[in-house]
Motif scaffolding. Structure first.
Motif, PDB file in Angstrom:
ATOM      1  N   ARG A  15     150.267  13.311  14.869  1.00 30.59           N
ATOM      2  CA  ARG A  15     151.574  13.864  15.216  1.00 30.59           C
ATOM      3  C   ARG A  15     151.875  13.647  16.699  1.00 30.59           C
ATOM      4  O   ARG A  15     153.009  13.357  17.074  1.00 30.59           O
ATOM      5  CB  ARG A  15     151.625  15.357  14.881  1.00 30.59           C
ATOM      6  N   SER A  16     150.864  13.777  17.530  1.00 27.57           N
ATOM      7  CA  SER A  16     151.059  13.573  18.965  1.00 27.57           C
ATOM      8  C   SER A  16     151.455  12.136  19.265  1.00 27.57           C
ATOM      9  O   SER A  16     152.366  11.881  20.058  1.00 27.57           O
ATOM     10  CB  SER A  16     149.780  13.936  19.727  1.00 27.57           C
ATOM     11  N   ALA A 250     170.079   7.571  20.950  1.00 35.32           N
ATOM     12  CA  ALA A 250     168.673   7.630  21.369  1.00 35.32           C
ATOM     13  C   ALA A 250     168.246   9.069  21.638  1.00 35.32           C
ATOM     14  O   ALA A 250     167.144   9.486  21.257  1.00 35.32           O
ATOM     15  CB  ALA A 250     168.461   6.769  22.613  1.00 35.32           C
ATOM     16  N   VAL A 251     169.104   9.844  22.294  1.00 37.54           N
ATOM     17  CA  VAL A 251     168.785  11.240  22.601  1.00 37.54           C
ATOM     18  C   VAL A 251     168.651  12.061  21.330  1.00 37.54           C
ATOM     19  O   VAL A 251     167.746  12.898  21.201  1.00 37.54           O
ATOM     20  CB  VAL A 251     169.859  11.847  23.530  1.00 37.54           C
ATOM     21  N   ILE A 252     169.530  11.813  20.361  1.00 36.19           N
ATOM     22  CA  ILE A 252     169.468  12.541  19.087  1.00 36.19           C
ATOM     23  C   ILE A 252     168.149  12.249  18.377  1.00 36.19           C
ATOM     24  O   ILE A 252     167.501  13.156  17.840  1.00 36.19           O
ATOM     25  CB  ILE A 252     170.673  12.178  18.201  1.00 36.19           C
ATOM     26  N   ILE A 253     167.746  10.974  18.375  1.00 37.03           N
ATOM     27  CA  ILE A 253     166.473  10.608  17.731  1.00 37.03           C
ATOM     28  C   ILE A 253     165.313  11.344  18.397  1.00 37.03           C
ATOM     29  O   ILE A 253     164.466  11.957  17.732  1.00 37.03           O
ATOM     30  CB  ILE A 253     166.257   9.084  17.803  1.00 37.03           C
ATOM     31  N   GLY A 254     165.269  11.274  19.726  1.00 37.44           N
ATOM     32  CA  GLY A 254     164.192  11.957  20.444  1.00 37.44           C
ATOM     33  C   GLY A 254     164.218  13.455  20.230  1.00 37.44           C
ATOM     34  O   GLY A 254     163.157  14.081  20.028  1.00 37.44           O
ATOM     35  N   PHE A 255     165.410  14.047  20.237  1.00 36.47           N
ATOM     36  CA  PHE A 255     165.559  15.481  20.050  1.00 36.47           C
ATOM     37  C   PHE A 255     165.020  15.910  18.687  1.00 36.47           C
ATOM     38  O   PHE A 255     164.242  16.859  18.581  1.00 36.47           O
ATOM     39  CB  PHE A 255     167.034  15.856  20.190  1.00 36.47           C
ATOM     40  N   LEU A 256     165.423  15.185  17.635  1.00 41.57           N
ATOM     41  CA  LEU A 256     165.031  15.575  16.280  1.00 41.57           C
ATOM     42  C   LEU A 256     163.527  15.424  16.064  1.00 41.57           C
ATOM     43  O   LEU A 256     162.900  16.279  15.434  1.00 41.57           O
ATOM     44  CB  LEU A 256     165.791  14.733  15.253  1.00 41.57           C
ATOM     45  N   VAL A 257     162.946  14.349  16.580  1.00 40.18           N
ATOM     46  CA  VAL A 257     161.511  14.147  16.399  1.00 40.18           C
ATOM     47  C   VAL A 257     160.722  15.228  17.117  1.00 40.18           C
ATOM     48  O   VAL A 257     159.779  15.812  16.567  1.00 40.18           O
ATOM     49  CB  VAL A 257     161.094  12.746  16.889  1.00 40.18           C
ATOM     50  N   ILE A 258     161.086  15.521  18.357  1.00 36.50           N
ATOM     51  CA  ILE A 258     160.378  16.557  19.112  1.00 36.50           C
ATOM     52  C   ILE A 258     160.584  17.928  18.471  1.00 36.50           C
ATOM     53  O   ILE A 258     159.642  18.729  18.348  1.00 36.50           O
ATOM     54  CB  ILE A 258     160.840  16.569  20.575  1.00 36.50           C
ATOM     55  N   PHE A 259     161.813  18.198  18.048  1.00 34.64           N
ATOM     56  CA  PHE A 259     162.102  19.486  17.403  1.00 34.64           C
ATOM     57  C   PHE A 259     161.227  19.659  16.163  1.00 34.64           C
ATOM     58  O   PHE A 259     160.585  20.702  15.976  1.00 34.64           O
ATOM     59  CB  PHE A 259     163.582  19.554  17.026  1.00 34.64           C
ATOM     60  N   GLN A 260     161.202  18.636  15.329  1.00 29.91           N
ATOM     61  CA  GLN A 260     160.418  18.723  14.095  1.00 29.91           C
ATOM     62  C   GLN A 260     158.923  18.845  14.385  1.00 29.91           C
ATOM     63  O   GLN A 260     158.207  19.615  13.749  1.00 29.91           O
ATOM     64  CB  GLN A 260     160.699  17.491  13.223  1.00 29.91           C
ATOM     65  N   THR A 264     156.891  22.286  13.527  1.00 29.12           N
ATOM     66  CA  THR A 264     155.751  22.240  12.616  1.00 29.12           C
ATOM     67  C   THR A 264     154.490  22.768  13.291  1.00 29.12           C
ATOM     68  O   THR A 264     153.685  23.493  12.691  1.00 29.12           O
ATOM     69  CB  THR A 264     155.513  20.800  12.136  1.00 29.12           C
ATOM     70  N   ALA A 265     154.318  22.423  14.556  1.00 30.42           N
ATOM     71  CA  ALA A 265     153.150  22.881  15.301  1.00 30.42           C
ATOM     72  C   ALA A 265     153.136  24.398  15.422  1.00 30.42           C
ATOM     73  O   ALA A 265     152.076  25.035  15.309  1.00 30.42           O
ATOM     74  CB  ALA A 265     153.130  22.243  16.690  1.00 30.42           C
ATOM     75  N   VAL A 266     154.291  24.989  15.655  1.00 31.88           N
ATOM     76  CA  VAL A 266     154.378  26.449  15.770  1.00 31.88           C
ATOM     77  C   VAL A 266     154.009  27.105  14.449  1.00 31.88           C
ATOM     78  O   VAL A 266     153.268  28.104  14.413  1.00 31.88           O
ATOM     79  CB  VAL A 266     155.795  26.864  16.220  1.00 31.88           C
ATOM     80  N   ILE A 267     154.504  26.575  13.329  1.00 34.77           N
ATOM     81  CA  ILE A 267     154.193  27.130  12.017  1.00 34.77           C
ATOM     82  C   ILE A 267     152.685  27.037  11.740  1.00 34.77           C
ATOM     83  O   ILE A 267     152.054  27.989  11.253  1.00 34.77           O
ATOM     84  CB  ILE A 267     154.982  26.405  10.909  1.00 34.77           C
ATOM     85  N   LEU A 344     162.640  18.462  26.031  1.00 35.59           N
ATOM     86  CA  LEU A 344     162.471  19.892  26.313  1.00 35.59           C
ATOM     87  C   LEU A 344     163.494  20.724  25.539  1.00 35.59           C
ATOM     88  O   LEU A 344     163.177  21.814  25.044  1.00 35.59           O
ATOM     89  CB  LEU A 344     162.599  20.159  27.805  1.00 35.59           C
ATOM     90  N   LEU A 345     164.710  20.192  25.453  1.00 31.09           N
ATOM     91  CA  LEU A 345     165.741  20.895  24.689  1.00 31.09           C
ATOM     92  C   LEU A 345     165.348  20.985  23.218  1.00 31.09           C
ATOM     93  O   LEU A 345     165.542  22.018  22.570  1.00 31.09           O
ATOM     94  CB  LEU A 345     167.080  20.165  24.839  1.00 31.09           C
ATOM     95  N   GLY A 346     164.764  19.893  22.687  1.00 33.41           N
ATOM     96  CA  GLY A 346     164.335  19.900  21.296  1.00 33.41           C
ATOM     97  C   GLY A 346     163.202  20.882  21.034  1.00 33.41           C
ATOM     98  O   GLY A 346     163.054  21.389  19.927  1.00 33.41           O
TER      99      GLY A 346
END
Length: 366
Positions: A15-16, A250-260, A264-267, A344-346
């Motif tokens: 994942r990293s 590009a920002v949306i792609i990065g945001f969604l991947v980091i968010f997901q 998942t890591a938090v869960i 960071l926003l994600g």
């Protein structure tokens, strides 16, 4: 905290790695599209300035983006322009945009006058000796071409008669009369480059004289400085729109991947978070852990993205030597900051979710 952050990332390597490469792709997208678009503009500006003219004039209906419109002026206008006070050279050109093997402008020139603006520097060969001769620049010749070879241009075979140093308008030059015959528009020119007495005062006189000449009242007359000032992102229609669109994607792609990834890591680490909170960890501390993990992943991804962009430039130069690819420090910094703060926003919502977990519920989580 640093050991905890690194340990969490190493514990889930796949994942990293995916998250870091998502950021890298974001950076490559931003830098590469900016490099290609800026390279095209900067290359055009550099080539135009290398022609050696002081002014340029063309019929008012023609576009300022040379090569984007047809030739509508008579070549004989060059003689009228050359007779004006303070004009020493008037060179007619017929510039045609082609998109056969690549998008480029083919220059139809009157060799004596075009060379008089600023002499060609021949690396091999010499001027035209026949109507089907072509002059190419050294960058074009780097594709393995040499004097005497035959190449297809505008659907016609041309013999390479000379190779010149690049930076004099285009990369391929043919006789203007031949260009007119091929295009079915004989005796015409797209524009006229002028060499004048080098003074802004004289250039104003030349401009006024052209507009005072019968039949040329509607001609567009510019100094080369004025023309080059139009070849900027701010003056090019759609340039910034296209650039911002790609950056946004590009920002949306990065945001969604980091968010997901962070969500998942938090869960997955609910119990770990409960243990930390039961030991006295504050909400700010938990948020800091999640954002620190994101920041480290993002920095690694940015580094990979920058390296990959330079590798892409090298590959493009090897495969397409005529393709301009301009990577500037400003865009490297901008792309890195956009990717960093987007990531960071994600991660911000997953970080808040982690901080809000009740320690008792977290400890009982299965």
């Amino acid at each position: 905290m640093n050991k905890l952050v690194v340990g969490n990332l190493v514990h889930r390597p796949l994942r990293s790695v995916i998250s870091a490469f998502a950021v890298a792709i974001e950076v490559v997208m931003i830098l590469s599209i900016a490099a290609i678009m800026l390279g095209m503009l900067n290359g055009t500006a550099k080539n135009q300035s290398g022609i050696g003219a002081d002014m340029i004039t063309h019929p008012g209906a023609a576009s300022n983006l040379i090569g984007m419109s047809g030739a509508s002026a008579s070549i004989k206008v060059a003689g009228i322009l050359a007779a004006l006070p303070h004009v020493t050279v008037a060179a007619p050109v017929y510039i045609k945009l082609t998109a056969s093997s690549s998008v480029e402008n083919i220059y139809g020139i009157d060799f004596p006058t075009f060379d008089a603006l600023k002499p060609f520097v021949f690396v091999a060969g010499g001027p035209f000796t026949g109507s089907n001769d072509i002059i190419i620049d050294d960058i074009q010749a780097a594709k393995g071409l040499k004097v005497g070879d035959t190449i297809q241009v505008l659907g016609q075979p041309f013999r390479i008669c000379g190779v010149v140093e690049h930076g004099k308008g285009g990369r391929k030059f043919i006789p203007i009369t031949t260009m007119g015959i091929i295009d079915g528009n004989e005796g015409k020119a797209s524009a006229f480059y002028l060499l004048t007495d080098n003074s802004p005062q004289f250039q104003k006189v030349v401009r006024d004289e052209i507009h005072a000449t019968p039949g040329m009242q509607q001609y567009d007359v510019q100094t080369m400085e004025e023309l080059l000032s139009l070849l900027t992102p701010e003056k090019m229609p759609g340039f910034n729109i296209g650039l911002r669109t790609v950056i946004g994607i590009a920002v949306i792609i990065g945001f969604l991947v980091i968010f997901q990834s962070m969500y998942t890591a938090v869960i997955e680490r609910t119990r770990e978070i409960g243990i930390l909170k039961s030991m006295g960890a504050s909400r700010l501390y938990i948020v800091g852990i999640v954002l620190s993990e994101t920041g480290l992943l993002t920095l690694v991804g940015i580094a990979i993205g920058i390296i990959a962009t330079f590798a892409l430039r090298a590959a493009l130069h090897a495969k397409f030597p005529t393709q301009a690819f301009t990577i500037t420090p400003g865009w490297v910094a901008s792309g890195s900051l956009i990717a960093f703060f987007g990531a960071l926003l994600g991660a911000f919502y997953p970080a808040l979710k982690a901080a809000r977990k009740d320690p008792i519920d977290a400890l009982s989580y299965e």
